[in-house]
Write an enzyme that holds these catalytic residues in place. Sequence first.
Site, mmCIF file in Angstrom:
data_model
loop_
_atom_site.group_PDB
_atom_site.id
_atom_site.type_symbol
_atom_site.label_atom_id
_atom_site.label_comp_id
_atom_site.label_asym_id
_atom_site.label_seq_id
_atom_site.Cartn_x
_atom_site.Cartn_y
_atom_site.Cartn_z
ATOM 1 N N HIS A 50 0.688 -1.170 -0.086
ATOM 2 C CA HIS A 50 0.168 -0.088 -0.095
ATOM 3 C C HIS A 50 0.845 1.180 0.034
ATOM 4 C CE1 HIS A 50 0.523 -0.979 4.593
ATOM 5 N NE2 HIS A 50 0.728 0.538 4.389
HETATM 6 P P1 TYD Z 1 -1.974 -4.114 7.759
HETATM 7 O O1 TYD Z 1 -2.224 -2.661 7.233
HETATM 8 O O2 TYD Z 1 -2.754 -5.009 6.869
HETATM 9 O O3 TYD Z 1 -0.504 -4.322 7.870
HETATM 10 P P2 TYD Z 1 0.559 -4.207 6.973
HETATM 11 O O4 TYD Z 1 0.999 -2.913 6.709
HETATM 12 O O5 TYD Z 1 1.705 -4.995 7.398
HETATM 13 O O6 TYD Z 1 0.428 -4.849 5.704
HETATM 14 O O7 TYD Z 1 -2.744 -4.073 9.019
HETATM 15 C C1 TYD Z 1 -3.150 -5.594 9.575
HETATM 16 C C2 TYD Z 1 -4.438 -4.970 10.395
HETATM 17 O O8 TYD Z 1 -3.945 -4.053 11.449
HETATM 18 C C3 TYD Z 1 -5.517 -4.568 9.662
HETATM 19 O O9 TYD Z 1 -6.621 -4.883 10.036
HETATM 20 C C4 TYD Z 1 -5.548 -2.852 10.057
HETATM 21 C C5 TYD Z 1 -5.062 -2.987 11.377
HETATM 22 N N1 TYD Z 1 -4.205 -1.786 11.917
HETATM 23 C C6 TYD Z 1 -4.801 -1.117 13.047
HETATM 24 O O10 TYD Z 1 -5.905 -1.157 13.539
HETATM 25 N N2 TYD Z 1 -3.837 0.034 13.302
HETATM 26 C C7 TYD Z 1 -2.753 0.201 13.108
HETATM 27 O O11 TYD Z 1 -1.994 1.256 13.459
HETATM 28 C C8 TYD Z 1 -2.199 -0.547 11.777
HETATM 29 C C9 TYD Z 1 -0.830 -0.239 11.355
HETATM 30 C C10 TYD Z 1 -3.111 -1.872 11.151
#
Ligand code: TYD
Length: 133
Positions: A50
């Site tokens: 992303h």
């Molecule tokens: P995700 O964005 O998929 O992680 P990565 O960047 O490693 O791919 O995040 C995993 C899950 O955690 C998703 O359901 C969103 C949640 N999340 C939060 O609730 N707060 C946060 O600060 C972050 C970074 C993720």
Amino acid sequence: MTSYEITDLVKRIDERGSLVVVESMRDIAFDVKRIYYIFDCKSSESRGFHAHRNLRQFAICLKGSCDFIMDNGKKRDEVHLDDPSKGITIEPWIWHEMHNLSDDCLLIVLASELYDESDYIRDYKTFIDEVNL
Ligand code: TYD
């Protein structure tokens, strides 16, 4: 134009061990509002995929190693992180992916804003369309 910046943090080493400090507006160019960390990694499972419209982040691989793909829409760089005294700045409009996270990888991320899903661009084509506007 490069898609990433690595910061060498000062390591304060003495007979007791090592200490590294990260201070807002000194070592990193933003105030930290949120910290999250990633651990218990499965090396076959990549993460990220992303970009953000507004969020600024600084990631440090405190333990183990991982590879970051940093993509500004024109240039795609791969950065290997395996040193707790090095941090990578992830500015807005950088598509980033994390690959090859070692089993013992502990990745900490300092973020400039609270979590906001609407700040995410999770579709690569949308990222390319918006970054080239
Ligand atoms: P995700 O964005 O998929 O992680 P990565 O960047 O490693 O791919 O995040 C995993 C899950 O955690 C998703 O359901 C969103 C949640 N999340 C939060 O609730 N707060 C946060 O600060 C972050 C970074 C993720």
